[in-house]
Motif scaffolding. Structure first.
Motif, PDB file in Angstrom:
ATOM      1  N   ASP A   1      76.339   0.527 -67.420  1.00 38.57           N
ATOM      2  CA  ASP A   1      75.140   0.682 -66.586  1.00 38.57           C
ATOM      3  C   ASP A   1      74.208   1.738 -67.165  1.00 38.57           C
ATOM      4  O   ASP A   1      72.997   1.542 -67.259  1.00 38.57           O
ATOM      5  CB  ASP A   1      75.510   1.114 -65.161  1.00 38.57           C
TER       6      ASP A   1
ATOM      7  N   GLN B   1      76.197   2.942 -76.640  1.00 37.91           N
ATOM      8  CA  GLN B   1      77.370   3.235 -75.813  1.00 37.91           C
ATOM      9  C   GLN B   1      78.057   4.512 -76.267  1.00 37.91           C
ATOM     10  O   GLN B   1      78.457   5.339 -75.447  1.00 37.91           O
ATOM     11  CB  GLN B   1      78.337   2.045 -75.842  1.00 37.91           C
TER      12      GLN B   1
ATOM     13  N   SER C   1      78.634   7.835 -73.999  1.00 34.04           N
ATOM     14  CA  SER C   1      80.002   8.339 -73.821  1.00 34.04           C
ATOM     15  C   SER C   1      80.123   9.789 -74.264  1.00 34.04           C
ATOM     16  O   SER C   1      80.775  10.600 -73.602  1.00 34.04           O
ATOM     17  CB  SER C   1      80.990   7.471 -74.599  1.00 34.04           C
TER      18      SER C   1
ATOM     19  N   GLU D   1      77.335   6.285 -58.308  1.00 35.16           N
ATOM     20  CA  GLU D   1      78.220   6.203 -59.472  1.00 35.16           C
ATOM     21  C   GLU D   1      77.850   5.025 -60.357  1.00 35.16           C
ATOM     22  O   GLU D   1      77.349   4.008 -59.887  1.00 35.16           O
ATOM     23  CB  GLU D   1      79.685   6.159 -59.048  1.00 35.16           C
ATOM     24  N   HIS D   2      78.068   5.231 -61.659  1.00 34.64           N
ATOM     25  CA  HIS D   2      77.764   4.214 -62.664  1.00 34.64           C
ATOM     26  C   HIS D   2      78.818   4.258 -63.753  1.00 34.64           C
ATOM     27  O   HIS D   2      79.432   5.298 -63.994  1.00 34.64           O
ATOM     28  CB  HIS D   2      76.398   4.477 -63.315  1.00 34.64           C
ATOM     29  N   ASN D   3      78.973   3.123 -64.425  1.00 36.73           N
ATOM     30  CA  ASN D   3      79.849   3.110 -65.598  1.00 36.73           C
ATOM     31  C   ASN D   3      78.987   3.266 -66.851  1.00 36.73           C
ATOM     32  O   ASN D   3      77.762   3.307 -66.782  1.00 36.73           O
ATOM     33  CB  ASN D   3      80.705   1.834 -65.636  1.00 36.73           C
TER      34      ASN D   3
ATOM     35  N   ALA E   1      87.343   0.172 -67.343  1.00 40.56           N
ATOM     36  CA  ALA E   1      86.163   1.040 -67.402  1.00 40.56           C
ATOM     37  C   ALA E   1      86.387   2.287 -66.561  1.00 40.56           C
ATOM     38  O   ALA E   1      87.403   2.424 -65.880  1.00 40.56           O
ATOM     39  CB  ALA E   1      84.939   0.278 -66.891  1.00 40.56           C
ATOM     40  N   SER E   2      85.438   3.182 -66.608  1.00 46.63           N
ATOM     41  CA  SER E   2      85.442   4.384 -65.780  1.00 46.63           C
ATOM     42  C   SER E   2      84.122   4.453 -65.046  1.00 46.63           C
ATOM     43  O   SER E   2      83.068   4.154 -65.616  1.00 46.63           O
ATOM     44  CB  SER E   2      85.604   5.643 -66.627  1.00 46.63           C
ATOM     45  N   MET E   3      84.189   4.869 -63.792  1.00 43.84           N
ATOM     46  CA  MET E   3      82.994   5.080 -62.991  1.00 43.84           C
ATOM     47  C   MET E   3      82.726   6.582 -62.942  1.00 43.84           C
ATOM     48  O   MET E   3      83.634   7.361 -62.659  1.00 43.84           O
ATOM     49  CB  MET E   3      83.169   4.527 -61.574  1.00 43.84           C
TER      50      MET E   3
ATOM     51  N   SER F   1      85.055  11.281 -63.379  1.00 46.45           N
ATOM     52  CA  SER F   1      85.199   9.837 -63.516  1.00 46.45           C
ATOM     53  C   SER F   1      86.471   9.377 -62.827  1.00 46.45           C
ATOM     54  O   SER F   1      87.389  10.151 -62.600  1.00 46.45           O
ATOM     55  CB  SER F   1      85.227   9.444 -64.994  1.00 46.45           C
TER      56      SER F   1
END
Length: 127
Positions: free
Chosen positions: A52, A61, A65, A47-49, A85-87, A79
């Motif tokens: 990342d 960004q 998104s 998992e990444h935000n 933030a969201s992962m 997510s």
């Protein structure tokens, strides 16, 4: 929805085949952007935000998104909130691995035909 590719799966009117073909086309459209494929490949690592992914992919960004929203709408990623933030994670990582492996196999069998395709291939001269 599962996609049974055997000839017997189609009804006499072909509706099952049409539904399966439409669903497959929708999946492939959802994955038709190089950035979305790169995001899927990177999420195979875990998992990444968005930050990342932005750093790894070198994209803005807002672009990351937007692509994540598309992949989420297609049911390919999910997510969870972590603070502000969201992962993001893959919903079905094994299936993504299988699909990417099948794509690599098919690409190796077709040689340059896919990338040279006049309709969907990579262009040598950017317009």
């Amino acid at each position: 929805m599962t996609m049974d590719l055997t000839p017997a799966s189609a009804g006499t009117d072909g509706l099952d085949e049409q539904v399966a073909s439409r669903a497959a086309a929708c999946l492939f459209r959802g994955m038709s952007d190089v950035s979305r494929v790169a995001i899927l490949r990177h999420l195979l690592l875990g998992e990444h935000n968005v930050a990342d992914l932005t750093q790894h992919l070198g994209l803005a960004q807002s672009t990351v998104s937007k692509h994540l929203a598309c992949l989420r709408d297609c049911g390919l990623v999910e997510s969870r909130p972590v603070g502000r933030a969201s992962m993001f994670t893959l919903t079905h990582p094994e299936a993504v691995i299988d699909l990417l492996a099948a794509a690599e196999r098919l690409l190796s069998l077709t040689g340059d035909a896919v990338t040279l395709c006049p309709n969907y291939g990579a262009r040598k001269d950017p317009a």
